[in-house]
Design a protein around this motif. Structure first.
Motif, PDB file in Angstrom:
ATOM      1  N   VAL A   1      33.988  43.924  41.892  1.00 43.79           N
ATOM      2  CA  VAL A   1      34.914  44.588  40.969  1.00 43.79           C
ATOM      3  C   VAL A   1      36.298  44.582  41.603  1.00 43.79           C
ATOM      4  N   ASP A   2      37.322  44.465  40.781  1.00 45.58           N
ATOM      5  CA  ASP A   2      38.705  44.602  41.224  1.00 45.58           C
ATOM      6  C   ASP A   2      39.422  45.553  40.286  1.00 45.58           C
TER       7      ASP A   2
ATOM      8  N   HIS B   1      39.120  45.843  36.257  1.00 46.17           N
ATOM      9  CA  HIS B   1      39.311  47.084  35.518  1.00 46.17           C
ATOM     10  C   HIS B   1      40.785  47.486  35.582  1.00 46.17           C
TER      11      HIS B   1
ATOM     12  N   GLN C   1      37.756  47.890  31.115  1.00 44.17           N
ATOM     13  CA  GLN C   1      37.578  46.530  31.595  1.00 44.17           C
ATOM     14  C   GLN C   1      38.654  45.610  31.024  1.00 44.17           C
TER      15      GLN C   1
ATOM     16  N   THR D   1      34.040  38.441  39.521  1.00 44.94           N
ATOM     17  CA  THR D   1      34.545  39.806  39.599  1.00 44.94           C
ATOM     18  C   THR D   1      34.867  40.316  38.207  1.00 44.94           C
ATOM     19  N   VAL D   2      34.608  41.596  37.989  1.00 41.92           N
ATOM     20  CA  VAL D   2      34.943  42.264  36.733  1.00 41.92           C
ATOM     21  C   VAL D   2      36.163  43.144  37.006  1.00 41.92           C
TER      22      VAL D   2
ATOM     23  N   GLY E   1      39.311  46.519  45.614  1.00 47.99           N
ATOM     24  CA  GLY E   1      38.047  46.096  45.024  1.00 47.99           C
ATOM     25  C   GLY E   1      37.028  45.734  46.078  1.00 47.99           C
TER      26      GLY E   1
ATOM     27  N   LEU F   1      28.806  49.047  37.329  1.00 45.06           N
ATOM     28  CA  LEU F   1      30.136  48.469  37.528  1.00 45.06           C
ATOM     29  C   LEU F   1      31.209  49.549  37.671  1.00 45.06           C
TER      30      LEU F   1
ATOM     31  N   ALA G   1      33.611  50.451  40.891  1.00 43.38           N
ATOM     32  CA  ALA G   1      35.066  50.451  40.823  1.00 43.38           C
ATOM     33  C   ALA G   1      35.643  51.765  41.343  1.00 43.38           C
TER      34      ALA G   1
ATOM     35  N   THR H   1      36.050  39.313  32.893  1.00 44.55           N
ATOM     36  CA  THR H   1      35.321  38.818  34.060  1.00 44.55           C
ATOM     37  C   THR H   1      35.932  37.494  34.499  1.00 44.55           C
TER      38      THR H   1
END
Length: 228
Positions: free
Chosen positions: A13-14, A97, A77, A94-95, A45, A54, A58, A80
């Motif tokens: 996650v970032d 946010h 979000q 990475t997903v 992240g 997720l 985060a 991705t």
């Protein structure tokens, strides 16, 4: 037909955390303390842990790397990112946010971050690690759309504010100068966006300006569109 082996992909996650400080749009960045890209600026992240959601990942990564907590209800979000070469450690998706909030504190670096600070969002690529330049551009565009469709900008003003002060928030996030008369007409014509208090405020120069407060609207209809 020959069956191909399944691809193993790491998941991370970032976070793009934006705020308006001193009439500038700023983003929260860390200085990486480990390889790859040690010493380079990056978005906060990290990797998901076993059994972790997720959003939970985060929130945890943001707290561990910057010390900032309590923004999880405001995270949304972006998208991705899973380009094959986005991370030199292997195939890692990475997903991203986004959060855009007022009155955020100074960060405190932790875990594998050697530093953490607010940086102005500038035009062009700031040279962030990984593909974080692309993620930042996408997230800023999403934040700009939020200001078109919601009364979010008013949260960055004091409880009572002038239309000029509200315009300064839009100019900071949108990155454009706005015509004062046009902006005033559009904003005051949107149902429930701003409500006049009946008071006037005298600036250092110029004529006294009417004072407003936030209205009850949760969406702007019609949207307040950016200049082309």
């Amino acid at each position: 037909m020959i069956a191909r082996p399944h691809l193993t992909v790491g998941l991370a996650v970032d976070l793009v955390v934006l705020t308006v400080r001193d009439t500038r749009l700023e983003v929260l960045l860390i200085e990486r303390g480990v390889e790859p890209f040690r010493g380079r600026l990056a978005l906060p992240g990290g990797f998901l842990r076993e059994g972790e959601d997720l959003l939970d990942a985060a929130v945890r990564e943001l707290a561990e790397e910057t010390g900032i907590r309590g923004i999880d209800p405001c995270l949304e979000q972006v998208r991705t990112y899973a380009a094959p070469d986005r991370d030199p450690r292997g195939r890692i998706a990475t997903v991203a946010h986004l959060a855009i909030l007022p009155d955020l504190p100074a960060p405190t670096a932790g875990t594998d971050a050697a530093g953490a600070r607010w940086e102005p969002v500038r035009a062009g690529s700031p040279g962030l690690a990984f593909d974080h330049d692309t993620i930042l551009v996408d997230a800023v565009e999403q934040a700009r759309r939020r200001l078109e469709n919601t009364p979010l900008a008013a949260q960055f003003c004091r409880p009572e504010f002038t239309i000029a002060e509200l315009r300064a928030v839009y100019e900071a996030v949108w990155g454009v100068a706005l015509d004062p008369r046009n902006f005033h007409r559009k904003v005051t014509g949107l149902p429930g966006f701003v409500v006049p208090t009946g008071e006037m405020r005298s600036p250092h120069t110029g004529r006294p300006a009417a004072v407003y407060r936030r209205g009850p609207a949760t969406a702007l209809n019609p949207p307040l569109q950016r200049p082309a």
